[in-house]
Structure formats: C-alpha cells, structure tokens
Design an enzyme around this catalytic site. Structure first.
Site, PDB file in Angstrom:
ATOM      1  N   SER A   1       0.807  -1.221   0.000  1.00 57.33           N
ATOM      2  CA  SER A   1       0.000   0.000   0.000  1.00 57.33           C
ATOM      3  C   SER A   1       0.842   1.274   0.000  1.00 57.33           C
ATOM      4  O   SER A   1       0.435   2.300   0.534  1.00 57.33           O
ATOM      5  CB  SER A   1      -0.938   0.002   1.208  1.00 57.33           C
ATOM      6  OG  SER A   1      -0.200  -0.206   2.409  1.00 57.33           O
ATOM      7  N   GLY A   2       2.025   1.227  -0.625  1.00 55.12           N
ATOM      8  CA  GLY A   2       2.776   2.457  -0.873  1.00 55.12           C
ATOM      9  C   GLY A   2       2.265   3.094  -2.150  1.00 55.12           C
ATOM     10  O   GLY A   2       1.243   2.670  -2.713  1.00 55.12           O
ATOM     11  N   ILE A   3       3.001   4.105  -2.625  1.00 56.42           N
ATOM     12  CA  ILE A   3       2.488   4.843  -3.793  1.00 56.42           C
ATOM     13  C   ILE A   3       2.383   3.946  -5.032  1.00 56.42           C
ATOM     14  O   ILE A   3       1.452   4.090  -5.830  1.00 56.42           O
ATOM     15  CB  ILE A   3       3.330   6.112  -4.077  1.00 56.42           C
ATOM     16  CG1 ILE A   3       2.588   7.012  -5.059  1.00 56.42           C
ATOM     17  CG2 ILE A   3       4.733   5.763  -4.557  1.00 56.42           C
ATOM     18  CD1 ILE A   3       3.156   8.411  -5.181  1.00 56.42           C
TER      19      ILE A   3
ATOM     20  N   GLY B   1      10.398  14.895  -1.544  1.00 59.77           N
ATOM     21  CA  GLY B   1       9.292  15.164  -2.447  1.00 59.77           C
ATOM     22  C   GLY B   1       9.308  14.308  -3.681  1.00 59.77           C
ATOM     23  O   GLY B   1       9.811  13.185  -3.676  1.00 59.77           O
TER      24      GLY B   1
ATOM     25  N   GLU C   1      17.648  19.033  -4.521  1.00 65.50           N
ATOM     26  CA  GLU C   1      18.367  18.061  -3.688  1.00 65.50           C
ATOM     27  C   GLU C   1      19.658  17.661  -4.378  1.00 65.50           C
ATOM     28  O   GLU C   1      19.913  18.075  -5.504  1.00 65.50           O
ATOM     29  CB  GLU C   1      17.480  16.827  -3.438  1.00 65.50           C
ATOM     30  CG  GLU C   1      16.301  17.141  -2.532  1.00 65.50           C
ATOM     31  CD  GLU C   1      15.427  15.938  -2.268  1.00 65.50           C
ATOM     32  OE1 GLU C   1      15.963  14.856  -2.007  1.00 65.50           O
ATOM     33  OE2 GLU C   1      14.202  16.091  -2.340  1.00 65.50           O
TER      34      GLU C   1
ATOM     35  N   HIS D   1      21.308   6.510   2.977  1.00 66.47           N
ATOM     36  CA  HIS D   1      21.094   7.963   3.034  1.00 66.47           C
ATOM     37  C   HIS D   1      22.165   8.548   3.949  1.00 66.47           C
ATOM     38  O   HIS D   1      22.406   8.028   5.036  1.00 66.47           O
ATOM     39  CB  HIS D   1      19.695   8.285   3.574  1.00 66.47           C
ATOM     40  CG  HIS D   1      19.270   9.683   3.276  1.00 66.47           C
ATOM     41  ND1 HIS D   1      19.825  10.769   3.904  1.00 66.47           N
ATOM     42  CD2 HIS D   1      18.360  10.185   2.412  1.00 66.47           C
ATOM     43  CE1 HIS D   1      19.272  11.880   3.436  1.00 66.47           C
ATOM     44  NE2 HIS D   1      18.377  11.547   2.520  1.00 66.47           N
TER      45      HIS D   1
ATOM     46  N   ARG E   1      24.442  10.733  -3.895  1.00 68.19           N
ATOM     47  CA  ARG E   1      24.191  10.269  -2.533  1.00 68.19           C
ATOM     48  C   ARG E   1      25.206   9.233  -2.053  1.00 68.19           C
ATOM     49  O   ARG E   1      25.611   9.242  -0.893  1.00 68.19           O
ATOM     50  CB  ARG E   1      22.774   9.685  -2.491  1.00 68.19           C
ATOM     51  CG  ARG E   1      22.272   9.441  -1.133  1.00 68.19           C
ATOM     52  CD  ARG E   1      20.827   9.001  -1.179  1.00 68.19           C
ATOM     53  NE  ARG E   1      19.927  10.128  -1.271  1.00 68.19           N
ATOM     54  CZ  ARG E   1      18.613  10.013  -1.360  1.00 68.19           C
ATOM     55  NH1 ARG E   1      18.058   8.826  -1.395  1.00 68.19           N
ATOM     56  NH2 ARG E   1      17.838  11.070  -1.408  1.00 68.19           N
TER      57      ARG E   1
ATOM     58  N   HIS F   1      18.596   2.994   3.079  1.00 69.68           N
ATOM     59  CA  HIS F   1      17.470   3.849   2.683  1.00 69.68           C
ATOM     60  C   HIS F   1      16.626   3.261   1.555  1.00 69.68           C
ATOM     61  O   HIS F   1      15.406   3.323   1.603  1.00 69.68           O
ATOM     62  CB  HIS F   1      18.042   5.199   2.259  1.00 69.68           C
ATOM     63  CG  HIS F   1      17.020   6.242   1.928  1.00 69.68           C
ATOM     64  ND1 HIS F   1      16.048   6.638   2.817  1.00 69.68           N
ATOM     65  CD2 HIS F   1      16.823   6.978   0.799  1.00 69.68           C
ATOM     66  CE1 HIS F   1      15.297   7.584   2.255  1.00 69.68           C
ATOM     67  NE2 HIS F   1      15.741   7.791   1.033  1.00 69.68           N
TER      68      HIS F   1
ATOM     69  N   ARG G   1      20.427   5.756  -6.986  1.00 68.01           N
ATOM     70  CA  ARG G   1      19.201   6.498  -7.322  1.00 68.01           C
ATOM     71  C   ARG G   1      19.359   7.996  -7.060  1.00 68.01           C
ATOM     72  O   ARG G   1      19.903   8.403  -6.028  1.00 68.01           O
ATOM     73  CB  ARG G   1      18.044   5.956  -6.479  1.00 68.01           C
ATOM     74  CG  ARG G   1      16.724   6.637  -6.714  1.00 68.01           C
ATOM     75  CD  ARG G   1      15.634   5.976  -5.903  1.00 68.01           C
ATOM     76  NE  ARG G   1      15.842   6.162  -4.488  1.00 68.01           N
ATOM     77  CZ  ARG G   1      15.402   7.202  -3.792  1.00 68.01           C
ATOM     78  NH1 ARG G   1      14.725   8.158  -4.387  1.00 68.01           N
ATOM     79  NH2 ARG G   1      15.635   7.289  -2.502  1.00 68.01           N
TER      80      ARG G   1
ATOM     81  N   LEU H   1       9.164   8.181  -5.450  1.00 68.87           N
ATOM     82  CA  LEU H   1       7.706   8.360  -5.504  1.00 68.87           C
ATOM     83  C   LEU H   1       7.270   8.441  -6.967  1.00 68.87           C
ATOM     84  O   LEU H   1       6.244   7.889  -7.369  1.00 68.87           O
ATOM     85  CB  LEU H   1       7.287   9.642  -4.770  1.00 68.87           C
ATOM     86  CG  LEU H   1       7.430   9.659  -3.247  1.00 68.87           C
ATOM     87  CD1 LEU H   1       7.003  11.021  -2.686  1.00 68.87           C
ATOM     88  CD2 LEU H   1       6.618   8.562  -2.572  1.00 68.87           C
TER      89      LEU H   1
HETATM   90  C1  SIN Z   1      15.306  12.897   1.173  1.00 68.88           C
HETATM   91  O1  SIN Z   1      14.387  13.682   1.391  1.00 68.88           O
HETATM   92  O2  SIN Z   1      16.486  13.168   1.358  1.00 68.88           O
HETATM   93  C2  SIN Z   1      14.976  11.550   0.651  1.00 68.88           C
HETATM   94  C3  SIN Z   1      14.520  11.682  -0.743  1.00 68.88           C
HETATM   95  C4  SIN Z   1      14.688  10.398  -1.479  1.00 68.88           C
HETATM   96  O3  SIN Z   1      15.222   9.423  -0.934  1.00 68.88           O
HETATM   97  O4  SIN Z   1      14.331  10.374  -2.643  1.00 68.88           O
END
Ligand code: SIN
Length: 494
Positions: free
Chosen positions: A14-16, A52, A115, A229, A273, A328, A363, A369
């Site tokens: 039930s995630g996006i 986001g 980001e 992360h 990342r 993450h 990623r 999302l």
């Molecule tokens: C974050 O807000 O740093 C995570 C965003 C993500 O993992 O896409």
C-alpha cells in the site's frame, strides 16, 4: 477472513506504487483487491518520503542527464526516458487533479525544491513530509472507489503458480491462510530495511515480494545496489534529515569542526548520494562525529516539520544535528519491463521491490515516488486485462502459533550483523564471499522450518534471508565498483 477468493487484480502493498496500480486498474474496469500487511498508512515507506517528488518542468533533458549522472551512467536510458516523459502527465493527473495535493507554493508557481545531484530546482514537496501528504489522500480516494477493496493486516506469503503462470497468492490474516486467485498479481511490497541495523524504512520492510517472486522463478536484477542515506539523526529515535536541507544550503562538519565535502567532490554536499554517504561514514569513523550545520538556513521557517522533530528529541539544531548514514533504498529488485511486467506470466512488480532500470547503481533523490507513480499507473492498466483462473491449489501447510512470537530473532540479529559488516557501504571480495556462505546457511535453516510450518513471522524471516542472500550474491559476483556497490579492492576500476 472476509477476503474474496477471486479478483481481477491482486495488489500486494500500500505504498504509492500499489496505490497507483490499484487506481489505474480500477479505472480500466477491473475489480481490485489490495492486500497490505500495514495496519496504518505509515507502515509503507512512501509515507516517510520527505524531500518530495521530482517532476519534469521545462528541461527534460537535464532531468534525464541528472538521473544518468547520479547512477554513474549505469541507469537504463530507455527507462529514464519513460520516467521523465511520463512524469508531468502522471503528476498532473493523479496528484493535482485526482488528489489535489497541497504542494508548497501554488499553481502559479510551486516552490520547487532542490536536492543532491539535481542541477535544477524541480522537486514538488509539502514541507519535508511529502509522502504522508500524498499517501493519506491516496488511500482515502481508493477506499471511496467501489471496485477497490483494501484489506489491512493481510500478508501475502506465497505466489500461486502453475505452468509458469502466476494465479494469485496465498494471504494470511490473523493466523488464517487462504488463496486469492487473480487475473494478474502485482507486487508492491517495498524495500529491505530490516536487513540492516539502521534504516529509514518502516518496520516490516522484509523483502517479502522479492523473495516470493525470486522463489517462483522471476528474474531479479541490480540487487547489489543498496542505497544508504547520508544524513540520519544518530541519537535515540533516529529520523531522516532530507537532502532538501542540504539543497537549501546546509553543510556537513566533522568532529573537528571542519567542512569536508568540498575536498571530496566538486558538488560538495550536493554530490551523488553514495559519495556523500561514504564520506560521512569515513569522517564519522575518523573524527567521532558528523554534524549537519543548518546555520545558513532559516531552519525553523523552511523546515518546520524537521525543526519539530528536533524539538521532540531535545536536539539543539543551532549547534548542528548529529548524523550518520543509514540504509534507505534498494535500487534493484524484481526485474520488470516498461509496464511493470516481470519475467513470469501475469506477475507484475512496482515501486521499491521492482527494478525498472531507472536507478542503475545509485538512485537520484526524489525519483522513487515518481517511479512508483509512473510504473504503478502503467502496471495497473496492463494488469487489468486478464480473467482470473481458479486452479487446483495445494493447501499451504498448517500454521503453528508456537512460532509466532519471537521466533527467529537470533537469526535476524545474525543476518543484520553480516549485512552491516560485509554488505554495507563498503565491501571487499573476501567479505562478500564470507557473507554469502553465512547467509546461505541461514536461509537453509529458515527453509527447514518453512517446509513444516506457517506463520507471518516465519515468512518475513524467509523474505529477509532470501533478499539478503540475493544482495550478497549479486555483490560477490560484481567485480566492478560502481555507485552503491563500492569495493575497497576493485578488480576493475573504471
Ligand atoms: C530525502 O528527502 O532526502 C529523501 C529523498 C529520497 O530518498 O528520494
């Protein structure tokens, strides 16, 4: 259990990704059964997404280039093209028109965020709690549709397969197990956070879908690419500090008070990342501390949700917020095509448990999302066209309540220790060989129990043991150090 025995489309999770699949399948005229282990929306990782959802604004080429660059040129260009080209229509259709998500800013000019590894501002967000602002309304909307039935606290244990085709799954609720036959089955079971001692994933991220699919013979890919992360609060009750904070100017200091990222990468704190996560781990180890310095920002004003989380934990963010990396996101998973189809007939996968090729070895922030939404809509549409076949399915063993509580805790601890030590941010060929051996034996121990007993905990343990072994084995077989698969002694440096 009051779950139907036949349905057109069975969505698990039930995630996006699961929500988007259910929506598209219902729109295409299918009866949809959505089974989820979750008892609350926050049990899905999508709920916790902070930064986001990245969207294509006026420069699709730069978005594609950023995804490819963040992946160290390992992402599949066709998958990236599909994601970027479908981003705007998917977001407009579902998030603007159907769900009216109140993104920061307004329709005239959204407050697009930035980001790490994004060359432009392109991230729609609601403060730093975007996931919950999308998932809550999404589940409410699905509950209002007559053709969608949601069953919470209902775990899929095993796929029903016959002659290479998937016919649904055995599901468990409150200890009872029954088959659900489906025209198409869509796995949207999320990631593998429970394989590591520290993760940003919610509890229950046990790789169930990946294990079910792999054991039924579906192909998996890119399993070695586990993303960490860089900035997760290190004290009690850890929480994620979104990359958006660095996107707005926050920087990292080590235990000696020195800013270290500019020497490591030209983009400093906004480097990909995997690069930032390794640097944070190294400085943490070397100097005993890493702090996220938010002094260049008006932190309380720009990130009120995060400032409130600091206040709840009595963190004085003016002094810097102690951070270290945590698991993450799994960039790989069940291999799927452009419609979310796996290599097994009538089995689809979407979201984190799937591997579309978009992420490659690392990623880009705020694309998960989006990937769940875009592929969910496509998979739901493609999955809606099949009639369910009720086949002769063998009974799935008796349950043994004696195993329900605490069973396998020692095995889970052992598994996490091995993953942290040998299959974490940095790996060596010897460590990976060792991990593979230990995990193979551990999986064998779990399998011995599964042959004679059934319980959700046991199946979750199987999900973990299978996923962990797939990750370790893929890592051991890949001699090329790239993105999240960082080898301390690579055989091929490129
Ligand atoms: C974050 O807000 O740093 C995570 C965003 C993500 O993992 O896409």
């Amino acid at each position: 259990m009051d779950i139907t025995e036949t349905t057109d489309v069975l969505v698990v999770g039930s995630g996006i990704g699961g929500c988007a699949t259910a929506l598209a399948a219902a729109r295409a005229g299918a009866e949809v059964t959505l089974a989820t282990k979750a008892t609350e929306p926050e049990h899905a990782a999508s709920w916790w997404a902070q930064g986001g959802i990245a969207v294509t604004r006026t420069a699709p080429e730069s978005f594609k280039a950023d995804i490819l660059a963040a992946s160290d040129d390992t992402a599949d260009p066709e998958a990236v093209e599909l994601l970027v080209e479908n981003a705007k229509p998917a977001v407009e259709d579902v998030l603007f028109e159907t769900l009216s998500i109140p993104f920061d800013g307004d329709e005239e000019e959204y407050a697009y965020g930035r980001e790490a590894a994004h060359s432009k501002r392109r991230i729609l967000h609601v403060d730093a709690s975007t996931g919950r602002h999308i998932l809550g309304p999404f589940l409410n909307h699905l509950s209002s549709l007559e053709s969608v039935t949601i069953h919470q606290d209902t775990a899929a244990l095993e796929l029903i397969t016959h002659e290479g085709r998937v016919h649904g799954a055995y599901v468990e609720h409150d200890g009872d197990v029954q088959p659900v036959f489906a025209g198409a089955t869509v796995l949207a079971t999320g990631g593998v956070g429970e394989l590591y001692p520290q993760s940003t994933n919610p509890d229950g991220s046990t790789g169930d879908g990946i294990a079910m699919a792999a054991l039924a013979g579906a192909s998996v890919r890119d399993m070695e690419y586990v993303q960490f992360h860089p900035t997760v609060y290190t004290g009690d009750d850890p929480f994620l500090l979104s990359e958006a904070v660095r996107g707005e100017g926050a920087f990292l200091r080590n235990g000696d008070g020195e800013r270290f990222m500019p020497e490591i990468h030209a983009d400093a704190e906004l480097a990909p990342r995997d690069v930032v996560a390794r640097a944070v781990a190294t400085e943490y180890e070397r100097t005993g501390d890493v702090l996220l310095d938010v002094s260049p920002l008006d932190f309380e004003d720009e990130f009120p949700d995060l400032a409130a989380m600091c206040a709840d934990r009595a963190i004085d963010w003016r002094e810097g917020i102690p951070v270290s990396p945590a698991e993450h996101f799994l960039c790989g998973g069940i291999a799927v095509d452009t419609e979310g189809k796996t290599t097994l007939d009538r089995l689809f996968a979407v979201g984190e448990c799937s591997a579309t090729g978009v992420h490659g070895a690392n990623r880009l922030a705020s694309t998960s999302l989006l990937e769940g939404l875009v592929w969910g809509l496509r998979a739901g549409d493609a999955a809606a066209g099949f009639e369910p076949d009720r086949i002769e399915a063998p009974e799935l063993l008796d349950r043994d309540p004696a195993l329900a509580e605490g069973f396998g805790e020692d095995k889970s601890v052992r598994l996490r220790r091995v993953m942290e030590e040998y299959v974490g941010l940095e790996r060596s060929p010897e460590g990976l060989q060792r991990a593979t051996g230990v995990l193979r034996r551990l999986k064998g121990e779990v399998d011995a129990y599964i042959r004679t007993r059934t319980s959700r905990e046991l199946y979750e343990l199987r999900g973990k043991s299978v996923s962990a072994l797939l990750i370790a084995r893929a890592a051991a077989e890949n001699e090329r150090s790239k993105g999240c698969h960082y080898l301390t002694e690579p055989a091929h440096a490129d």
